[in-house]
Motif scaffolding. Structure first.
Motif, short mmCIF file in Angstrom:
data_model
loop_
_atom_site.label_atom_id
_atom_site.label_comp_id
_atom_site.label_asym_id
_atom_site.label_seq_id
_atom_site.Cartn_x
_atom_site.Cartn_y
_atom_site.Cartn_z
N ASP A 192 0.84 -1.20 0.00
CA ASP A 192 0.00 0.00 0.00
C ASP A 192 0.87 1.24 0.00
O ASP A 192 1.71 1.43 0.89
CB ASP A 192 -0.91 -0.02 1.23
CG ASP A 192 -1.99 1.04 1.18
OD1 ASP A 192 -1.92 1.93 0.32
OD2 ASP A 192 -2.92 0.97 2.01
N ILE A 200 -2.07 -4.72 -0.06
CA ILE A 200 -3.36 -4.90 -0.72
C ILE A 200 -3.27 -6.19 -1.53
O ILE A 200 -2.30 -6.42 -2.25
CB ILE A 200 -3.70 -3.72 -1.64
CG1 ILE A 200 -3.67 -2.41 -0.84
CG2 ILE A 200 -5.08 -3.91 -2.27
CD1 ILE A 200 -3.86 -1.17 -1.69
N ILE A 249 -12.08 -5.23 1.02
CA ILE A 249 -12.45 -4.00 0.32
C ILE A 249 -13.73 -4.26 -0.46
O ILE A 249 -14.69 -3.51 -0.38
CB ILE A 249 -11.31 -3.54 -0.62
CG1 ILE A 249 -10.07 -3.18 0.19
CG2 ILE A 249 -11.76 -2.35 -1.46
CD1 ILE A 249 -8.86 -2.84 -0.65
N GLN A 284 -2.97 1.38 -7.70
CA GLN A 284 -3.49 2.36 -6.75
C GLN A 284 -3.50 3.73 -7.41
O GLN A 284 -2.46 4.28 -7.74
CB GLN A 284 -2.60 2.38 -5.51
CG GLN A 284 -2.55 1.03 -4.81
CD GLN A 284 -1.52 0.98 -3.70
OE1 GLN A 284 -1.59 1.75 -2.75
NE2 GLN A 284 -0.56 0.08 -3.83
N SER A 320 -7.80 6.52 -1.99
CA SER A 320 -9.18 6.07 -1.85
C SER A 320 -9.67 5.20 -3.00
O SER A 320 -10.74 4.61 -2.90
CB SER A 320 -10.12 7.29 -1.73
OG SER A 320 -10.03 8.10 -2.88
N SER A 321 -8.91 5.09 -4.09
CA SER A 321 -9.40 4.35 -5.25
C SER A 321 -8.36 3.41 -5.82
O SER A 321 -7.16 3.69 -5.79
CB SER A 321 -9.83 5.33 -6.36
OG SER A 321 -10.89 6.15 -5.93
N ARG A 374 -12.06 2.41 -1.97
CA ARG A 374 -11.64 1.72 -0.74
C ARG A 374 -12.50 2.14 0.45
O ARG A 374 -12.58 1.41 1.44
CB ARG A 374 -10.17 2.03 -0.44
CG ARG A 374 -9.22 1.42 -1.45
CD ARG A 374 -7.78 1.80 -1.19
NE ARG A 374 -7.30 1.36 0.11
CZ ARG A 374 -6.04 1.46 0.50
NH1 ARG A 374 -5.13 1.98 -0.31
NH2 ARG A 374 -5.67 1.04 1.70
N GLN A 375 -13.17 3.28 0.35
CA GLN A 375 -14.01 3.75 1.45
C GLN A 375 -15.44 3.20 1.36
O GLN A 375 -15.97 2.64 2.31
CB GLN A 375 -14.05 5.29 1.47
CG GLN A 375 -12.88 5.93 2.20
CD GLN A 375 -11.59 5.81 1.40
OE1 GLN A 375 -11.58 6.00 0.20
NE2 GLN A 375 -10.49 5.50 2.06
N HIS A 431 -16.48 0.94 -1.01
CA HIS A 431 -16.46 -0.40 -1.61
C HIS A 431 -17.24 -0.45 -2.92
O HIS A 431 -17.56 -1.53 -3.42
CB HIS A 431 -17.00 -1.46 -0.65
CG HIS A 431 -16.27 -1.53 0.65
ND1 HIS A 431 -16.56 -2.47 1.61
CD2 HIS A 431 -15.26 -0.78 1.18
CE1 HIS A 431 -15.77 -2.29 2.66
NE2 HIS A 431 -14.98 -1.27 2.41
#
Length: 289
Positions: A14, A22, A43, A63, A67-68, A84-85, A87
């Protein structure tokens, strides 16, 4: 994948949390905190293979920010984004469920893919490169213009060039790509494709361009600017390729990986001097000297 990191097909450190890896299975995404490596925090979770709204076969991801994620769905022949927040899964590029051999510049919405496998981030933060296995091509996703363009496509009349590419990395302006029976490189600046090694399939150490043999590299990473780390498929071995001296040697990983037949991906941690191996056995670690 349930609640433990098994059946890992791809993994990345990450970029926003140094203690997190991840990971993905064929249809799930999650992350493993190295302080508690036995628990997977999801996730997204797979729901049904019978709808194009679900992942069919995740082969890789990148990545985009904290957040995405950008996810390569090879089974549905498209590229998706995942929050990631929240889903939430959203279409990014390609027409999910519709494979095509067409290679041309097009918008994200109109683009088509055929078995995309790997994705890497370019020097420009809005550029991502996708390796397409069936079409034997490298495609570029431009997030700013939302366009897909062709970087390289192997000639149709020569199946020996760029055969079955499955994995790649980008080092400066050079892609190193695992193909059936060997390794290829492609320079973005010169637009030159070079076969570093291909030929008789097998497992043999030696000079890269002569005595060495490869089976089917399934995962490739950069140890430093002059050394590639390659995981072989089927009968898994880790191979080290010294690019400066053009030499190939194999690592003995029998003690570190208990189930060699099920290893599927690699991750190199330069800071901790480790190589992580993922597969159906979970995640194993090799400490490098």
């Amino acid at each position: 994948m349930e609640n433990n990191p098994t059946n890992v097909v791809y993994m990345q450190k990450d970029g926003y949390n140094k203690d997190v890896i991840i990971v993905s299975s064929d249809s799930d995404l999650g992350f493993v905190n190295l302080t508690n490596p036995d628990q997977l925090q999801p996730i997204i979770r797979h729901t049904s293979r019978r709808t194009n709204a679900s992942f069919s076969s995740i082969k890789s991801f990148a990545q985009f920010n904290g957040s995405s994620l950008i996810v390569v769905d090879a089974g549905n022949h498209c590229i998706r984004s995942v929050s990631r927040q929240t889903h939430k899964i959203a279409a990014l590029a390609g027409q999910c469920g519709s494979p095509s051999q067409l290679i041309q510049e097009s918008s994200f919405e109109e683009a088509v893919f055929n078995s995309p496998y790997d994705i890497v981030k370019g020097e420009n933060p809005n550029d991502y490169y996708v390796l397409e296995s069936t079409n034997r091509a490298i495609r570029k996703l431009d997030l700013s213009s939302e366009m897909v363009s062709s970087v390289y496509q192997a000639p149709d009349d020569n199946s020996a060039i760029f055969p079955s590419p499955k994995t790649m990395i980008l080092n400066d302006t050079v892609f190193y790509i695992g193909v059936s029976g060997g390794i290829a490189s492609f320079d973005l600046k010169s637009q030159k494709m070079e076969v570093l090694h291909t030929g008789e399939v097998g497992l043999m150490d030696g000079q890269l361009n002569s005595t060495a043999k490869f089976r089917s590299p399934i995962s490739i990473q950069l140890l430093d600017n002059d050394v590639l780390v390659v995981l072989e498929d089927r009968r898994p071995y880790i191979r080290l390729i010294d690019l400066e001296n053009k030499e190939v040697r194999s690592l003995n990983i029998s003690e570190a990986v208990k189930d060699l037949q099920r290893a599927r991906c690699l991750m190199v941690d330069q800071e901790k001097n480790r190589i992580y191996i993922g597969g159906q056995m979970g995640i194993s670690v090799i400490e490098c000297e």
